[in-house]
Design an enzyme around this catalytic site. Structure first.
Site, PDB file in Angstrom:
ATOM      1  N   HIS A   1      37.288  39.438  33.878  1.00  0.00           N
ATOM      2  CA  HIS A   1      37.729  40.811  33.233  1.00  0.00           C
ATOM      3  C   HIS A   1      38.393  41.944  34.259  1.00  0.00           C
ATOM      4  O   HIS A   1      39.002  42.755  33.651  1.00  0.00           O
ATOM      5  CB  HIS A   1      36.602  41.422  32.660  1.00  0.00           C
ATOM      6  CG  HIS A   1      35.512  42.122  33.411  1.00  0.00           C
ATOM      7  ND1 HIS A   1      34.443  41.347  33.887  1.00  0.00           N
ATOM      8  CD2 HIS A   1      35.632  43.288  34.058  1.00  0.00           C
ATOM      9  CE1 HIS A   1      33.777  42.153  34.729  1.00  0.00           C
ATOM     10  NE2 HIS A   1      34.156  43.616  34.996  1.00  0.00           N
TER      11      HIS A   1
ATOM     12  N   ASP B   1      33.449  34.355  33.300  1.00  0.00           N
ATOM     13  CA  ASP B   1      33.938  35.683  33.919  1.00  0.00           C
ATOM     14  C   ASP B   1      34.173  35.474  35.178  1.00  0.00           C
ATOM     15  O   ASP B   1      34.022  36.477  36.191  1.00  0.00           O
ATOM     16  CB  ASP B   1      32.741  36.814  33.475  1.00  0.00           C
ATOM     17  CG  ASP B   1      33.554  38.081  33.938  1.00  0.00           C
ATOM     18  OD1 ASP B   1      34.590  38.350  33.552  1.00  0.00           O
ATOM     19  OD2 ASP B   1      32.776  39.049  34.187  1.00  0.00           O
TER      20      ASP B   1
ATOM     21  N   SER C   1      32.685  45.164  39.993  1.00  0.00           N
ATOM     22  CA  SER C   1      32.963  43.967  39.511  1.00  0.00           C
ATOM     23  C   SER C   1      33.820  43.188  40.378  1.00  0.00           C
ATOM     24  O   SER C   1      34.990  43.391  40.809  1.00  0.00           O
ATOM     25  CB  SER C   1      33.548  44.009  37.932  1.00  0.00           C
ATOM     26  OG  SER C   1      32.517  44.613  37.261  1.00  0.00           O
TER      27      SER C   1
END
Length: 446
Positions: free
Chosen positions: A160, A190, A272
């Protein structure tokens, strides 16, 4: 004159001297050595000497029992560390572990062609062909340099973080920006792998064994929170293995489950793709998600490295993760019933002709069928096998299927590309079956 009356402390020299056994010597004035008379037992000087020796031995013994002084050449040595020493040692390990990994953690910049005013496009929104677009920073994330080969450095990050990017850049810990190429990406896990020019890059992250993590173990999250590069937070492992639901399409509907490490270290936007590090300076996880519900603080998640590395190796080899492909776009039957209840409550006359769901009369399901997945569109293998819009899949082989998540889990966990699967479904109220061969999605799209 002496300040003390006893012979031990007196500065006076006794003139008494006598030869014979059982007498002791003292140092006299003119004279040299003289013997003290041994009458009536031990003199005070002997008592003081013995008392001092006993006290010294007792102190040594007590010190050994409390602080773990070694038992000598014939027994193991035990060291008991005080809380202050333990705290200092832990603090130093945190400093050393973070210093070891920080140079290998980079910032990832996702750049996209956007209108000059910075307006973002919503998913599915069409762009005005006449609107002038410029390459702009759309989002920030983090990444971990883990390998260097043939002049290229390879970075692990989240899918993402680079999703939708027209261009990707990596900013090194020294502030240098380099163009990044996407090697491969996988939405299900992911994860993504990038590569950059490896010149001048000397520090690579050491990959640790996430299966050895223990609950309450101290961990460090290193990344790029809120655009602040080279930043870290610290916490503990709240749960070494937890399964959480994930919405792959980010529409609020959970259609996959992810195994994660739950941590108390603060994770914010930009973390992230960053590194979760143990006190040995080893990367044990890739930071991925944060619970952002109202009232929830200090709950973060990281993908464990024992799940990360197999996917990374596959991305390096093929650029994607091959998975068996059925070829259906679906809507959970339970979700459909919930939508119908809302429509009835609101008095809506919407019969589902907009393609978002099916009309109640069109499904024609038996009353006891409450779970399954509605086929909204059939492509690839499913289309070849004859599946159509509004078919309701209830089984794969002999396994009941009640949701899109269960359908994916069965296919990915039990089937391989090229294998056959029996699909049981309802059409016009009748149960039917069809057998089809699972394909590779990439090959189908090509």
């Amino acid at each position: 004159m002496s300040l003390f009356d006893d012979d031990f402390y007196s500065t006076r020299v006794s003139r008494r001297a006598r030869d014979g056994g059982g007498r002791s010597w003292s140092f006299g004035g003119r004279g040299g050595w003289r013997r003290w008379r041994g009458e009536g037992g031990l003199r005070p000087i002997y008592l003081a000497f013995i008392s001092s020796m006993v006290s010294a031995l007792g102190t040594a013994l007590l010190f050994g029992l409390v602080f773990g002084v070694g038992r000598g050449a014939h027994g193991p040595e035990t060291v008991v560390t005080t809380p202050a020493v333990m705290a200092a040692d832990t603090s130093e390990r945190i400093v050393q572990a973070s210093a070891k990994v920080k140079p290998a953690v980079v910032s990832i910049i996702n750049e996209q062609m956007l209108p000059k005013g910075g307006r973002f496009f919503r998913p599915g929104q069409e762009r005005d062909p006449d609107e002038e677009l410029t390459l702009q920073q759309a989002s920030l994330g983090s990444g971990v340099i883990f390998r260097k080969e043939q002049g290229k450095a390879y970075i692990i990050t989240n899918h993402h973080v680079i999703d939708g990017a027209d261009k990707v850049k990596a900013v090194l810990s020294n502030g240098e920006s380099r163009e990044a190429e996407v090697v491969g990406t996988d939405q299900i896990t992911d994860l993504a792998v990038l590569k950059i020019d490896g010149s001048g890059i000397d520090t690579l992250a050491t990959i640790g064994d996430s299966r050895k993590l223990r609950e309450a173990e101290i961990v460090i999250a290193i990344g790029n929170p809120l655009g602040l590069s080279d930043s870290l937070t610290m916490g503990i492992v709240s749960k070494s293995q937890r399964i959480i639901p994930v919405s792959l399409s980010q529409n609020g509907i959970y259609d996959w489950e992810q195994e994660v490490i739950q941590i108390s270290a603060q994770l914010n936007q930009g973390n992230s793709g960053g590194a979760l590090v143990n006190l040995n300076g080893e990367v044990v996880g890739i930071n991925s998600m944060k619970v952002a519900d109202y009232g929830v603080e200090g709950v973060g998640f990281a993908i464990p490295m024992h799940n990360v590395m197999p996917v990374v190796e596959q991305l390096l080899e093929t650029g994607y993760v091959p998975r068996p492909y059925l070829g259906v776009y679906t809507l959970d039957l339970e979700q459909y019933w919930e939508q119908r209840l809302v429509e009835e409550w609101l008095g809506s006359e919407d019969d589902g002709e907009d393609g978002e769901g099916a009309g109640e009369d069109e499904l024609k399901l038996p009353g006891d069928v409450k779970r399954g997945v509605i086929v909204l569109e059939a492509v690839g293998p499913a289309k070849k096998a004859g599946l159509k819009f509004n078919d309701v899949i209830v089984k794969l082989d002999d396994t009941p299927i009640g949701s899109t998540m269960e359908l994916r889990k069965y296919l990915y966990g039990n089937k391989k590309i090229g294998e056959k699967v029996k699909v049981s479904f309802y059409r016009d109220g009748k149960l039917q079956t069809v057998t089809l061969e699972l394909a590779d999605r990439i090959e189908e799209e090509e």
